[in-house]
Design a protein around this motif. Sequence first.
Motif, short mmCIF file in Angstrom:
data_model
loop_
_atom_site.label_atom_id
_atom_site.label_comp_id
_atom_site.label_asym_id
_atom_site.label_seq_id
_atom_site.Cartn_x
_atom_site.Cartn_y
_atom_site.Cartn_z
N ARG A 1 11.04 -12.13 7.95
CA ARG A 1 10.22 -13.31 7.67
C ARG A 1 8.90 -12.86 7.06
NH1 ARG A 1 10.79 -18.30 9.29
NH2 ARG A 1 12.23 -17.71 10.97
N ASP A 2 8.58 -13.37 5.88
CA ASP A 2 7.34 -13.03 5.20
C ASP A 2 6.16 -13.55 6.04
OD1 ASP A 2 5.13 -12.81 3.52
OD2 ASP A 2 6.24 -13.40 1.73
N ALA A 3 5.33 -12.63 6.51
CA ALA A 3 4.20 -13.01 7.37
C ALA A 3 3.17 -13.85 6.64
CB ALA A 3 3.55 -11.76 7.96
N LEU A 4 3.17 -13.79 5.31
CA LEU A 4 2.18 -14.53 4.52
C LEU A 4 2.64 -15.95 4.20
CD1 LEU A 4 1.01 -11.79 2.00
CD2 LEU A 4 0.07 -12.37 4.23
N THR A 5 3.94 -16.16 4.07
CA THR A 5 4.44 -17.48 3.66
C THR A 5 5.30 -18.16 4.72
OG1 THR A 5 6.46 -16.61 2.67
CG2 THR A 5 4.48 -16.67 1.28
N GLY A 6 5.83 -17.39 5.68
CA GLY A 6 6.71 -17.95 6.69
C GLY A 6 8.16 -18.05 6.24
N ARG A 7 8.45 -17.71 4.97
CA ARG A 7 9.82 -17.79 4.47
C ARG A 7 10.62 -16.57 4.88
NH1 ARG A 7 7.02 -19.44 -0.40
NH2 ARG A 7 7.37 -17.35 -1.23
N THR A 8 11.92 -16.77 5.13
CA THR A 8 12.80 -15.62 5.37
C THR A 8 13.27 -15.10 4.03
OG1 THR A 8 14.66 -17.16 5.70
CG2 THR A 8 13.55 -16.32 7.66
N ILE A 9 13.14 -13.78 3.83
CA ILE A 9 13.40 -13.19 2.53
C ILE A 9 14.23 -11.92 2.66
CG2 ILE A 9 11.32 -14.11 1.42
CD1 ILE A 9 9.97 -11.39 1.92
N GLU A 10 14.81 -11.55 1.54
CA GLU A 10 15.56 -10.30 1.41
C GLU A 10 14.94 -9.52 0.25
OE1 GLU A 10 20.10 -9.89 1.52
OE2 GLU A 10 19.64 -9.95 -0.65
N ILE A 11 14.47 -8.33 0.53
CA ILE A 11 13.80 -7.49 -0.48
C ILE A 11 14.72 -6.34 -0.85
CG2 ILE A 11 11.80 -6.05 -0.98
CD1 ILE A 11 10.30 -7.61 1.21
N THR A 12 14.99 -6.19 -2.13
CA THR A 12 15.76 -5.06 -2.62
C THR A 12 14.80 -4.01 -3.18
OG1 THR A 12 17.62 -6.49 -3.20
CG2 THR A 12 17.60 -4.29 -4.17
N ARG B 1 14.54 -12.30 -2.70
CA ARG B 1 15.36 -13.50 -2.68
C ARG B 1 15.23 -14.22 -1.35
NH1 ARG B 1 18.58 -9.26 -4.26
NH2 ARG B 1 19.19 -9.20 -6.48
N PRO B 2 15.50 -15.54 -1.32
CA PRO B 2 15.58 -16.23 -0.04
C PRO B 2 16.73 -15.66 0.79
CG PRO B 2 15.44 -17.78 -1.87
CD PRO B 2 15.68 -16.45 -2.47
N TRP B 3 16.59 -15.70 2.09
CA TRP B 3 17.61 -15.15 2.99
C TRP B 3 17.74 -16.07 4.20
CZ3 TRP B 3 16.16 -12.48 7.78
CH2 TRP B 3 17.27 -12.02 8.51
N THR B 4 18.95 -16.33 4.60
CA THR B 4 19.20 -17.18 5.75
C THR B 4 19.71 -16.34 6.91
OG1 THR B 4 19.76 -19.04 4.31
CG2 THR B 4 20.44 -19.19 6.61
N THR C 1 18.80 -15.94 15.71
CA THR C 1 18.10 -14.67 15.54
C THR C 1 16.62 -14.92 15.25
OG1 THR C 1 18.58 -14.62 13.17
CG2 THR C 1 20.16 -13.54 14.65
N ASP C 2 15.81 -13.94 15.56
CA ASP C 2 14.36 -14.02 15.33
C ASP C 2 13.99 -12.92 14.35
OD1 ASP C 2 11.71 -14.63 15.46
OD2 ASP C 2 11.34 -13.66 17.39
N PRO C 3 13.92 -13.24 13.06
CA PRO C 3 13.69 -12.20 12.06
C PRO C 3 12.36 -11.46 12.27
CG PRO C 3 14.35 -14.26 11.03
CD PRO C 3 14.04 -14.57 12.45
#
Length: 372
Positions: free
Chosen positions: A10-21, A31-34, A39-41
């Motif tokens: 979870r991006d600490a700056l935006t709150g969005r769950t993300i996937e970083i390559t 990218r967005p990630w679900t 689970t608690d990302p």
Amino acid sequence: MSTARTVRGRDALTGRTIEITVEDGRVSAVRPWTPAPGTDPVLLAPGLVDLQVNGYAGYDVNGESVEPGEVRALVRALAAVGTTTVVPTVITASEAAITRALRAVARAIPYVHVEGPFIAVEDGPRGVHPADQVRPPDTAELERWQTACDGLVGMVTLSPHHPGTSAFVADATARGVLVAIGHTGASPEQIHAAADAGASLSTHLGNGAHALLPRHPNHLWAQLADDRLSAGFIADGHHLPPDTLRAMLRAKGPERSFLVSDSVALAGLPPGEYTTPVGGRVELSAEGRLAELGTPYLAGAARCLAECVATARRDAGLTLADALRLATASPGRFAGGRGLLVPGTPADLLRIADDPEHTTVVEVIADGEPVR
């Protein structure tokens, strides 16, 4: 051969769950990630960016015999506590000592910050800089510094009270060197004239000043009011009281504020009494306060930037995201756009454990690799 890895959270700056390559040490995609239900990302944040570091963990950029290996060790020690972009800061000294320090700085850092020697000479604004080495700004000396370090000087802090400041600032900025105002007792008119010439920063605003100032006008009000100046703040809990930090951050606004550690070599070491080349006998408390032994006077800063993020969050009433921005994207504007999790940037990121009382860096990835 290119190698890739994926980091999710979870991006600490935006709150969005993300996937970083990550590929070859750089972010190649975000990218967005679900996450799976229930689970608690983990929280993810960019690596911290510190524009003002004199030393840490016993390593001293300004040491009399500083070598490239010591600067590299300093960078590694700071990476281990979350600061993945470091701007070593060389303070007021003889030209020979400054050029010696510049030659020692490793090429892995974005640039070098020279804080002084073009500052105010009087007690208070000068801080602990040696009075006998303070001198007016000199473009020819800047050129000699650049020759000594292959053009690595990227920021200079000065006091704009010196005659010829505007010409120096205009010349330095034309060469791509950032100019910051600091360690000064300059008049508001001199502050604004430096900004007219191209100065764009204030160095550790609120410190490096007289203990007593006219109520108004004074150089603090002038720097807070000038929207052309972005200001650094030492949020270690000792250099700026909570009310002062909160008011100054509000005055400059988040888009023109950033945190610095201004840490010295004793930062990260155990509490106790020490002898230093600048300051003599000093005492480092368990709370991170570094003071001249037997006096109330500070002898430098002794906390890393991650600790300053936590302190700013508490003292200024900031959210985690806002406090992190002051130590990532905001200073990153002055370090080649670092402090962001976007494609093309260095893969510097942190895994963070957070609760209402503590914010802890639990893992650091620098250039795509875990820092041990």
